[in-house]
Design a protein around this motif. Structure first.
Motif, mmCIF file in Angstrom:
data_model
loop_
_atom_site.group_PDB
_atom_site.id
_atom_site.type_symbol
_atom_site.label_atom_id
_atom_site.label_comp_id
_atom_site.label_asym_id
_atom_site.label_seq_id
_atom_site.Cartn_x
_atom_site.Cartn_y
_atom_site.Cartn_z
ATOM 1 N N GLU A 172 0.827 -1.218 0.000
ATOM 2 C CA GLU A 172 0.000 0.000 0.000
ATOM 3 C C GLU A 172 0.858 1.263 0.000
ATOM 4 O O GLU A 172 0.524 2.255 -0.628
ATOM 5 C CB GLU A 172 -0.936 0.015 1.212
ATOM 6 C CG GLU A 172 -2.162 -0.838 0.977
ATOM 7 C CD GLU A 172 -3.267 -0.576 2.005
ATOM 8 O OE1 GLU A 172 -3.538 0.597 2.313
ATOM 9 O OE2 GLU A 172 -3.825 -1.568 2.504
ATOM 10 N N GLU A 176 1.030 4.226 -2.818
ATOM 11 C CA GLU A 176 0.910 5.645 -2.486
ATOM 12 C C GLU A 176 2.075 6.455 -3.066
ATOM 13 O O GLU A 176 1.894 7.526 -3.642
ATOM 14 C CB GLU A 176 0.908 5.746 -0.970
ATOM 15 C CG GLU A 176 0.565 7.084 -0.406
ATOM 16 C CD GLU A 176 0.703 7.087 1.117
ATOM 17 O OE1 GLU A 176 -0.311 7.309 1.782
ATOM 18 O OE2 GLU A 176 1.817 6.866 1.625
ATOM 19 N N SER A 534 -2.884 7.693 11.383
ATOM 20 C CA SER A 534 -3.896 7.544 10.347
ATOM 21 C C SER A 534 -4.087 6.074 9.972
ATOM 22 O O SER A 534 -5.190 5.642 9.668
ATOM 23 C CB SER A 534 -3.589 8.487 9.173
ATOM 24 O OG SER A 534 -3.264 7.803 8.031
ATOM 25 N N ALA A 535 -3.017 5.293 10.073
ATOM 26 C CA ALA A 535 -3.173 3.846 9.846
ATOM 27 C C ALA A 535 -4.018 3.218 10.956
ATOM 28 O O ALA A 535 -4.886 2.380 10.700
ATOM 29 C CB ALA A 535 -1.810 3.182 9.776
ATOM 30 N N VAL A 537 -6.328 4.677 12.946
ATOM 31 C CA VAL A 537 -7.755 5.056 12.930
ATOM 32 C C VAL A 537 -8.488 4.495 11.709
ATOM 33 O O VAL A 537 -9.716 4.554 11.651
ATOM 34 C CB VAL A 537 -8.004 6.588 13.031
ATOM 35 C CG1 VAL A 537 -7.495 7.133 14.343
ATOM 36 C CG2 VAL A 537 -7.394 7.325 11.864
ATOM 37 N N SER A 538 -7.753 3.921 10.780
ATOM 38 C CA SER A 538 -8.444 3.278 9.669
ATOM 39 C C SER A 538 -9.076 1.954 10.111
ATOM 40 O O SER A 538 -9.849 1.348 9.389
ATOM 41 C CB SER A 538 -7.495 3.057 8.487
ATOM 42 O OG SER A 538 -6.615 1.985 8.755
ATOM 43 N N HIS A 539 -8.757 1.506 11.323
ATOM 44 C CA HIS A 539 -9.436 0.333 11.857
ATOM 45 C C HIS A 539 -10.844 0.750 12.287
ATOM 46 O O HIS A 539 -11.005 1.727 13.020
ATOM 47 C CB HIS A 539 -8.664 -0.232 13.060
ATOM 48 C CG HIS A 539 -9.190 -1.556 13.515
ATOM 49 N ND1 HIS A 539 -10.394 -1.693 14.166
ATOM 50 C CD2 HIS A 539 -8.693 -2.816 13.375
ATOM 51 C CE1 HIS A 539 -10.619 -2.981 14.431
ATOM 52 N NE2 HIS A 539 -9.590 -3.682 13.949
ATOM 53 N N PRO A 540 -11.863 0.010 11.852
ATOM 54 C CA PRO A 540 -13.246 0.453 12.098
ATOM 55 C C PRO A 540 -13.613 0.623 13.574
ATOM 56 O O PRO A 540 -14.506 1.400 13.907
ATOM 57 C CB PRO A 540 -14.107 -0.631 11.445
ATOM 58 C CG PRO A 540 -13.191 -1.744 11.055
ATOM 59 C CD PRO A 540 -11.806 -1.201 11.025
ATOM 60 N N ARG A 583 -2.915 -3.808 11.007
ATOM 61 C CA ARG A 583 -3.401 -2.720 10.164
ATOM 62 C C ARG A 583 -2.249 -1.767 9.826
ATOM 63 O O ARG A 583 -2.059 -1.348 8.706
ATOM 64 C CB ARG A 583 -4.528 -2.018 10.952
ATOM 65 C CG ARG A 583 -5.150 -0.774 10.402
ATOM 66 C CD ARG A 583 -5.890 -0.938 9.131
ATOM 67 N NE ARG A 583 -6.924 -1.950 9.106
ATOM 68 C CZ ARG A 583 -8.028 -1.851 8.372
ATOM 69 N NH1 ARG A 583 -8.263 -0.762 7.680
ATOM 70 N NH2 ARG A 583 -8.894 -2.834 8.332
ATOM 71 N N ARG A 587 -0.667 -0.986 6.172
ATOM 72 C CA ARG A 587 -0.681 0.382 5.645
ATOM 73 C C ARG A 587 0.724 0.925 5.404
ATOM 74 O O ARG A 587 0.981 1.594 4.428
ATOM 75 C CB ARG A 587 -1.379 1.315 6.658
ATOM 76 C CG ARG A 587 -2.882 1.295 6.574
ATOM 77 C CD ARG A 587 -3.325 1.988 5.309
ATOM 78 N NE ARG A 587 -4.726 1.768 5.055
ATOM 79 C CZ ARG A 587 -5.637 2.729 5.115
ATOM 80 N NH1 ARG A 587 -5.293 3.952 5.401
ATOM 81 N NH2 ARG A 587 -6.893 2.445 4.857
#
Ligand code: WTA
Length: 648
Positions: A172, A176, A534-535, A537-540, A583, A587
């Motif tokens: 990923e 990017e 940010s990686a 908080v990408s966890h639901p 996660r 990421r």
């Protein structure tokens, strides 16, 4: 006899260490007059640039008419690959080994300058045949294999701008970085070996890449049957087989871009550091020779970094090759197949100069002196460190156990942005002090200043660089405003803000304290707290996260994440910790995984909503809390303290 422990303990009181007898006399740089000469710094740098081969000489050394956008060696033309390869072959050194490559399973391949010359020419032709043109960006995602040098040099030869992504970054992250740099070509590998396992690199890249790039060149290294897409994917070996043998290097303008390397800054978006051709090569060639006291026909040099970081770019590829050095390139980790592998390599190739990160030294220290002691390390005559401050104990261990008390240690301070080493002790001129990087190199002017930009006589302040230098970054790729804002807004357009705090002692030696921004240094790997947050908080299940770099005995700093879960004050369980860490691995990369996760019902914020990381650092490191009166809710800290006690 005193134990090693006692001997090191005793040495802790010794402030300075001198090079052994005779070192100075034989050193490449042994006349202190160089510091004075460098006062006329344009003339000084012009002389260093003169060590390279120029197709057309420059008309102007430095154009600083539009600061902070520097132009060096204006009007000059040269080719980096020609300077790193052809030049040495033409001088009769074709049979000299450029890299003793050593594979994880013990394979040994010697790549001579003539071998590089052959492969780089062919690959340059192959890239051109595929439609890659001067000025195009080419992404490179390769492990520590000889083909990575060929790929970088072939790009330089045709004037394509490489964008190398460290092999430890996830697919990923690669995607990017390809998006940001608008690369249309990717050079990667079927699989990468790591500690006896093979990671399916091409397959993983395929999962995220879609039709982002027009072509992928695949080095078929492990033969793991990686999927190949007709029309888009090409085998490196086949390309080389079909390519014409001869290639004329493209004469590049001194200021044409050589590469982009993404690094972490204060925000989640990585910064595309842009380096150009003439100044960069001047900087790395000069520093590699002067700092490592390199004698190209005698030394065996080993930089044990990864080529995916700037240390690899400057001191595995461009510096050593520009100087015609013989290097070691090691594919693997420091502890596989065994914890003495590094020392086995030093003995096997009779390495004379070794360059690595303090974190690796601390790991070796922990594994014990019995591993290096199994090997004859007497060939080592100079040691170097880079990437983070080194604690005196690790310095002394390196000096005594690895260098046998006879090899000076150069602690080199620099950054992706600076391109080459800025502060260190030239080994033929200066004594070393464990923990201090030393003095600015001739040609570099550094200072420690306060908030107003005034020199700080005692205590710490902002580290700055006062005038442009040839290997400085030219901008952030496609983000000129961010470049000016990040480095040249605090003290004006003539003063480069480093982002580190430092102290200068009475002898003019610099002591680097650490970052002043939200950049964390884990094992010498640079990461932004925002990137990791940010990686996370990408966890639901995660509502909010705050990441800090916590002092760590092994890795210098380690990542601690304070995590607030969605909807409830409940704490997560071990399974959730695992998910969050995974996660982050997906990421960014495994090296960015938080070591410690602390569940936080709430985070300490100011009334305007800014998270107070200083307090989080205090609490994580068990210090008395600083001023909490500016907090919106001072109770938050007491709750967090309870949480930490519960866990520890
Ligand atoms: C830190 C790596 C103390 C510093 C070449 C810098 C160091 C950041 C040293 C750059 C050193 C690098 N002593 N700290 N000898 N060398 N650093 O861009 O905080 O990955 O700003 O470049 O590493 O990291 P980068």
């Amino acid at each position: 006899m005193a134990t090693l422990e006692d001997q090191l303990e005793e040495l802790l009181d010794q402030e300075t260490f001198s090079p052994p007898d005779g070192f100075k006399e034989q050193a490449v740089v042994s006349d202190a007059a160089i510091y004075d000469q460098a006062e006329d710094y344009e003339a000084f740098w012009a002389e260093r640039a003169g060590a390279l081969h120029w197709d057309t000489k420059w008309d102007q050394v430095l154009d600083w008419s539009n600061p902070p956008f520097a132009k060096w060696f204006v009007g000059g033309k040269l080719n980096v690959a020609y300077n790193c390869v052809d030049r040495h072959v033409e001088a009769g050194h074709g049979n000299r080994v450029a890299y003793h490559w050593r594979g994880e399973e013990g394979e040994e391949v010697d790549i001579t300058y003539a071998d590089l010359h052959r492969d780089v020419q062919k690959f340059a032709n192959a890239l051109t045949d595929l439609g890659v043109a001067k000025g195009d960006v080419v992404a490179i995602y390769l492990p520590m294999i000889p083909e990575v040098a060929v790929a970088m040099l072939a790009c330089a030869r045709i004037g394509a701008i490489h964008n190398v992504v460290f092999g430890g970054f996830s697919a990923e992250s690669v995607k990017e970085r390809i998006e940001f740099s608008e690369a249309k070509t990717l050079i990667t590998v079927d699989g990468a070996r790591r500690k006896g396992k093979t990671a399916p690199i091409k397959e993983t890249v395929d999962e995220v890449i879609g039709d982002l790039v027009d072509r992928i060149v695949v080095v078929e290294k492990t033969g793991n049957g990686a999927p190949m897409k007709d029309g888009r994917d090409h085998s490196y070996a086949q390309l080389l087989e079909n390519a014409a043998a001869e290639h004329t290097p493209e004469p590049m303008d001194a200021e044409d871009p050589l590469y982009i390397l993404y690094t972490s800054g204060s925000t989640a978006k990585p910064k595309g550091i842009l380096h150009t051709t003439g100044g960069y090569l001047t900087g790395v060639a000069y520093t590699h020779k002067a700092v490592f006291d390199l004698k190209p026909d005698e030394d065996i040099y080993w930089c044990a970094a990864d080529v995916g970081w700037v240390t690899g770019h400057s001191y595995i590829i461009y510096g050593p090759l520009a100087n015609g050095a013989t290097s070691v390139m090691w594919e693997g980790a420091p502890d596989y197949p065994a914890k003495d592998i590094w020392w086995e390599i030093v003995e096997r190739y009779k390495v004379t100069i070794m360059y690595c990160a303090p974190t690796a030294i601390r790991a070796c220290m922990k594994w014990g002196a019995e591993h290096p002691e199994k090997h004859d390390l007497s060939s080592l005559r100079l040691l170097g460190t880079v990437g983070e401050p080194i604690n005196p104990k690790a310095w002394l261990w390196y000096w005594k156990v690895i260098g046998g008390g006879k090899a000076p240690i150069v602690d080199t301070w620099w950054q992706t942005e600076t391109g080459s080493i800025m502060i260190t002790t030239l080994p033929g001129l200066l004594d070393t002090k464990p923990g201090s990087a030393g003095r600015p190199l001739p040609g570099i002017e550094a200072a420690v200043v306060d908030e107003e930009g005034k020199d700080v006589d005692e205590g710490q302040g902002y580290l700055i660089l006062k005038r442009p230098w040839p290997s400085m970054l030219r901008t952030l790729y496609k983000e000129d405003d961010r470049f000016v804002e990040t480095y040249f807004s605090k003290f004006g357009k003539d003063t480069y803000l480093v982002g580190d705090a430092a102290r200068k002692d009475e002898d003019g030696y610099f002591w680097i304290i650490g970052r002043i921004d939200d950049v964390v240094n884990v094992s010498g790997h640079r990461l932004s707290t925002a990137e990791v947050e940010s990686a996370i908080v990408s966890h639901p299940k995660v509502a909010e996260a705050a990441v800090i770099g916590q002092a760590d005995e092994d890795t210098g700093q380690a990542i601690t994440a304070f995590v607030t879960l969605e909807g409830a004050d409940d704490d997560g369980d071990d399974a959730l910790i695992g998910e969050i860490r995974e996660r982050v691995a997906a990421r960014i990369g495994k090296f960015a995984r938080p070591k410690r996760i602390i569940w936080a019902g709430d985070l300490p914020k100011t009334r305007s909503g800014k998270i107070m990381r200083r307090l989080l650092r205090d609490i994580a490191e068990g210090r008395e809390l600083g001023d909490v009166t500016t907090l919106r809710d001072p109770d938050v800290m007491a709750q967090l303290e309870g949480k930490i006690k519960e866990r520890d």
